[in-house]
Design an enzyme around this catalytic site. Structure first.
Site, PDB file in Angstrom:
ATOM      1  N   HIS A 306      -5.711   0.738  -7.565  1.00  0.00           N
ATOM      2  CA  HIS A 306      -6.430   1.757  -6.817  1.00  0.00           C
ATOM      3  C   HIS A 306      -6.069   1.642  -5.347  1.00  0.00           C
ATOM      4  CE1 HIS A 306      -9.720   4.244  -5.318  1.00  0.00           C
ATOM      5  NE2 HIS A 306      -9.761   4.732  -6.536  1.00  0.00           N
ATOM      6  N   ASP A 363     -10.733   4.897 -14.895  1.00  0.00           N
ATOM      7  CA  ASP A 363     -10.077   5.606 -15.998  1.00  0.00           C
ATOM      8  C   ASP A 363      -9.657   4.699 -17.142  1.00  0.00           C
ATOM      9  OD1 ASP A 363     -10.232   8.131 -14.843  1.00  0.00           O
ATOM     10  OD2 ASP A 363      -8.529   7.703 -13.552  1.00  0.00           O
TER      11      ASP A 363
HETATM   12  N1  CMC Z   1       0.973  -0.814 -12.683  1.00  0.00           N
HETATM   13  C1  CMC Z   1       1.947  -1.586 -12.150  1.00  0.00           C
HETATM   14  N2  CMC Z   1       2.141  -1.735 -10.829  1.00  0.00           N
HETATM   15  C2  CMC Z   1       1.333  -1.106  -9.996  1.00  0.00           C
HETATM   16  C3  CMC Z   1       0.272  -0.282 -10.467  1.00  0.00           C
HETATM   17  C4  CMC Z   1       0.112  -0.160 -11.869  1.00  0.00           C
HETATM   18  N3  CMC Z   1      -0.861   0.610 -12.367  1.00  0.00           N
HETATM   19  N4  CMC Z   1      -0.406   0.236  -9.428  1.00  0.00           N
HETATM   20  C5  CMC Z   1       0.199  -0.220  -8.325  1.00  0.00           C
HETATM   21  N5  CMC Z   1       1.248  -1.037  -8.661  1.00  0.00           N
HETATM   22  C6  CMC Z   1       2.108  -1.775  -7.738  1.00  0.00           C
HETATM   23  C7  CMC Z   1       3.141  -0.843  -7.104  1.00  0.00           C
HETATM   24  O1  CMC Z   1       4.330  -0.807  -7.854  1.00  0.00           O
HETATM   25  C8  CMC Z   1       3.315  -1.449  -5.748  1.00  0.00           C
HETATM   26  O2  CMC Z   1       4.169  -2.551  -5.892  1.00  0.00           O
HETATM   27  P1  CMC Z   1       5.182  -2.953  -4.664  1.00  0.00           P
HETATM   28  O3  CMC Z   1       4.280  -3.287  -3.504  1.00  0.00           O
HETATM   29  O4  CMC Z   1       5.939  -4.132  -5.200  1.00  0.00           O
HETATM   30  O5  CMC Z   1       6.022  -1.741  -4.422  1.00  0.00           O
HETATM   31  C9  CMC Z   1       1.920  -2.008  -5.394  1.00  0.00           C
HETATM   32  O6  CMC Z   1       1.285  -2.231  -6.667  1.00  0.00           O
HETATM   33  C10 CMC Z   1       1.071  -1.043  -4.584  1.00  0.00           C
HETATM   34  O7  CMC Z   1       1.052   0.224  -5.262  1.00  0.00           O
HETATM   35  P2  CMC Z   1       1.103   1.623  -4.510  1.00  0.00           P
HETATM   36  O8  CMC Z   1       1.585   2.661  -5.452  1.00  0.00           O
HETATM   37  O9  CMC Z   1       1.800   1.472  -3.198  1.00  0.00           O
HETATM   38  O10 CMC Z   1      -0.447   1.812  -4.221  1.00  0.00           O
HETATM   39  P3  CMC Z   1      -1.192   3.169  -3.949  1.00  0.00           P
HETATM   40  O11 CMC Z   1      -2.438   2.805  -3.241  1.00  0.00           O
HETATM   41  O12 CMC Z   1      -0.286   4.141  -3.264  1.00  0.00           O
HETATM   42  O13 CMC Z   1      -1.488   3.750  -5.400  1.00  0.00           O
HETATM   43  C11 CMC Z   1      -2.537   4.246  -7.455  1.00  0.00           C
HETATM   44  C12 CMC Z   1      -2.723   3.670  -6.038  1.00  0.00           C
HETATM   45  C13 CMC Z   1      -3.921   4.421  -8.099  1.00  0.00           C
HETATM   46  C14 CMC Z   1      -1.862   5.621  -7.374  1.00  0.00           C
HETATM   47  C15 CMC Z   1      -1.667   3.253  -8.295  1.00  0.00           C
HETATM   48  O14 CMC Z   1      -2.320   2.006  -8.406  1.00  0.00           O
HETATM   49  C16 CMC Z   1      -1.347   3.814  -9.686  1.00  0.00           C
HETATM   50  O15 CMC Z   1      -0.380   4.568  -9.842  1.00  0.00           O
HETATM   51  N6  CMC Z   1      -2.161   3.434 -10.725  1.00  0.00           N
HETATM   52  C17 CMC Z   1      -1.998   4.003 -12.057  1.00  0.00           C
HETATM   53  C18 CMC Z   1      -2.630   5.389 -12.118  1.00  0.00           C
HETATM   54  C19 CMC Z   1      -4.142   5.327 -12.140  1.00  0.00           C
HETATM   55  O16 CMC Z   1      -4.733   4.561 -12.904  1.00  0.00           O
HETATM   56  N7  CMC Z   1      -4.761   6.191 -11.332  1.00  0.00           N
HETATM   57  C20 CMC Z   1      -6.235   6.343 -11.313  1.00  0.00           C
HETATM   58  C21 CMC Z   1      -6.845   5.923 -10.011  1.00  0.00           C
HETATM   59  S1  CMC Z   1      -8.633   5.794 -10.101  1.00  0.00           S
HETATM   60  C22 CMC Z   1      -9.218   7.386 -10.452  1.00  0.00           C
HETATM   61  C23 CMC Z   1      -8.799   8.445  -9.491  1.00  0.00           C
HETATM   62  O17 CMC Z   1      -8.598   8.223  -8.315  1.00  0.00           O
HETATM   63  O18 CMC Z   1      -8.699   9.586  -9.931  1.00  0.00           O
END
Ligand code: CMC
Length: 428
Positions: A306, A363
């Site tokens: 998140h 989720d």
């Molecule tokens: N699985 C594997 N690696 C992950 C994941 C994951 N679910 N989420 C983040 N990472 C890694 C990512 O690869 C990155 O690694 P590095 O620093 O080595 O490049 C690091 O963690 C930080 O991730 P980010 O994408 O820069 O973080 P963000 O804050 O931009 O993204 C997020 C947050 C929710 C989009 C992301 O965690 C994600 O894609 N999660 C899966 C989708 C999900 O479950 N979304 C629902 C969110 S809660 C409900 C809502 O908001 O609607």
């Protein structure tokens, strides 16, 4: 404002920036005059360090895993309040008295029907249309039907359109489901609760009496509470940005629905359950954990991680407990729930997830409950949209009532060509 200031030095020139005090969470450096004074912009794509507005609705402490609505912890609301009470709280800033709640329920109930002409919109869609495609279209179309509540400068219009949106979302979501099933629409029954009515419109058929199961009703209501609002997330920011131009509330909420659909946001509940089914059995978990960690593989553990929570999402705690209760009470044994619990344990003990502070989010478990109740995966995000409408509407109202509100208009770091002369086509 505080007495504190932040200092910035650019090209040898010092700028003093006021600091705004938060009641909880980080204080904020006010950069509104920075461009006028320094001719420089700030750069923050994804808004990781930017507060886009002032708000007294919802507070999140991502480090501690805290979520408060108007100061009340989400766990207490999920345990002790109803969705309607939570909606009242978000809209009106305080918990309702019994009289106030009765009045609010009555008002919402009175708006549950859709204009009959609007029901014709559904037949324009293919039967296999995604419910979110239908929701975007039909909610946007509400603006064409309810002109009498689209003057955003009139507080009474804002109130009526807010109530209409909250009341009509269950009807629209249930109709989207019915349409995909080839079943007739079921009209609202205003003797039922908000959530009971939605369940009946979704799963009832005209040929039989539908009796609302209190276990399912409570679980569904709780899921709605858990999704009601979440600070300045992507879809809420979309609603605010759309609303900042003066667009009508129905159009703004349709914009929020479009944003919510993405798999990084509300679409993750559908993606998470699809992923759990793809994994299928506990022995295949390590393969998927390895894929999630592989930089060359775009796969991510859906329902994990998140932007704000760097701890267990407090909504996921309630969701996991509710999943266990619902499966037990409904006598459903779902091997996917076992896969989810095992996946969670393995991920929480894996250094990759520990170091990056990736925990289950709202989720991760919601899909297990929703499919036990009988919803197809394509409906999951539509249910999220239904519940989040309360937050969108509350945030939109807060924004419009703010005297300092301006049209949202970010700037950019331009990296394209500098000015050059046009070259006629025969000389290129
Ligand atoms: N699985 C594997 N690696 C992950 C994941 C994951 N679910 N989420 C983040 N990472 C890694 C990512 O690869 C990155 O690694 P590095 O620093 O080595 O490049 C690091 O963690 C930080 O991730 P980010 O994408 O820069 O973080 P963000 O804050 O931009 O993204 C997020 C947050 C929710 C989009 C992301 O965690 C994600 O894609 N999660 C899966 C989708 C999900 O479950 N979304 C629902 C969110 S809660 C409900 C809502 O908001 O609607």
């Amino acid at each position: 404002m505080t007495d504190e200031t932040a200092k910035m030095i650019l090209n040898g020139q010092e700028y003093e920036l006021p600091v705004m005090k938060a009641t909880a969470g980080p204080d904020v450096i006010d950069i509104r005059k920075l461009y006028a004074q320094s001719d420089a912009f700030t750069f923050d794509p994804g808004f990781t360090s930017t507060a886009s507005c002032e708000s007294d609705l919802t507070f999140i402490d991502g480090g501690k895993g805290v979520l408060l609505h108007r100061g009340y912890p989400i766990g207490q609301l999920a345990e002790q309040a109803t969705f309607m009470e939570t909606a009242y709280l978000l809209l009106n800033a305080s918990l309702p008295t019994q009289n106030e709640l009765d009045g609010f329920n009555h008002t919402i109930t009175n708006h549950t029907m859709l204009h009959e002409q609007l029901a014709k919109f559904f037949s324009g869609f293919r039967r296999d249309a995604h419910p979110m495609a239908i929701m975007c279209g039909v909610v946007g179309a509400l603006s064409a039907f309810y002109h009498d509540s689209t003057d955003i400068n009139d507080p009474e219009h804002r109130k009526i359109s807010s109530h209409r949106l909250i009341a009509k979302m269950p009807t629209i979501a249930a109709m989207a489901y019915k349409y995909s099933m080839g079943q007739p629409f079921v009209y609202p029954d205003n003797s039922l609760s908000y959530t009971g009515n939605f369940l009946r419109m979704t799963f009832g058929v005209p040929a039989e009496e539908y009796v609302v199961d209190p276990v399912v009703e409570r679980a569904m209501d709780r899921i709605f509470i858990l999704h009601a609002d979440h600070e300045q997330n992507a879809s809420t920011s979309t609603v605010r940005l759309a609303g900042s131009s003066g667009a009508n509330p129905f159009a703004c909420i349709a914009a929020g629905i479009a944003c919510l659909w993405g798999p990084a946001h509300g679409g993750a509940n559908e993606a998470a359950l699809n992923m759990l089914h793809e994994i299928g059995t506990v022995d295949r978990i390590p393969e998927y954990i390895a894929r999630a960690k592989d930089k060359n593989d775009p796969f991510r553990l859906m329902g994990f991680g998140h932007r704000v929570y760097k701890n267990y999402d407090p909504r996921a705690t309630v969701m996991q407990k509710t999943a266990a209760e619902v499966l037990e009470k409904l006598g459903v044994s779902d091997p996917i729930f076992d896969v989810a619990k095992e996946l969670e344990q393995i991920a929480l003990n894996d250094p990759y997830f520990v170091e990056k502070k990736l925990y289950p989010n709202v989720d991760f478990y919601s899909g297990v409950i929703l499919s036990a109740i009988g919803f197809p995966t394509e409906m999951f995000t539509a249910l999220f949209a239904l519940a989040r409408t309360v937050g969108w509407v509350a945030q939109w109202n807060e924004m419009i009532s703010d005297p300092g509100q301006k049209i949202g208009r970010p700037r950019q770091l331009y990296t394209g060509p500098t000015e050059r002369d046009f070259v006629p086509i025969n000389q290129r």
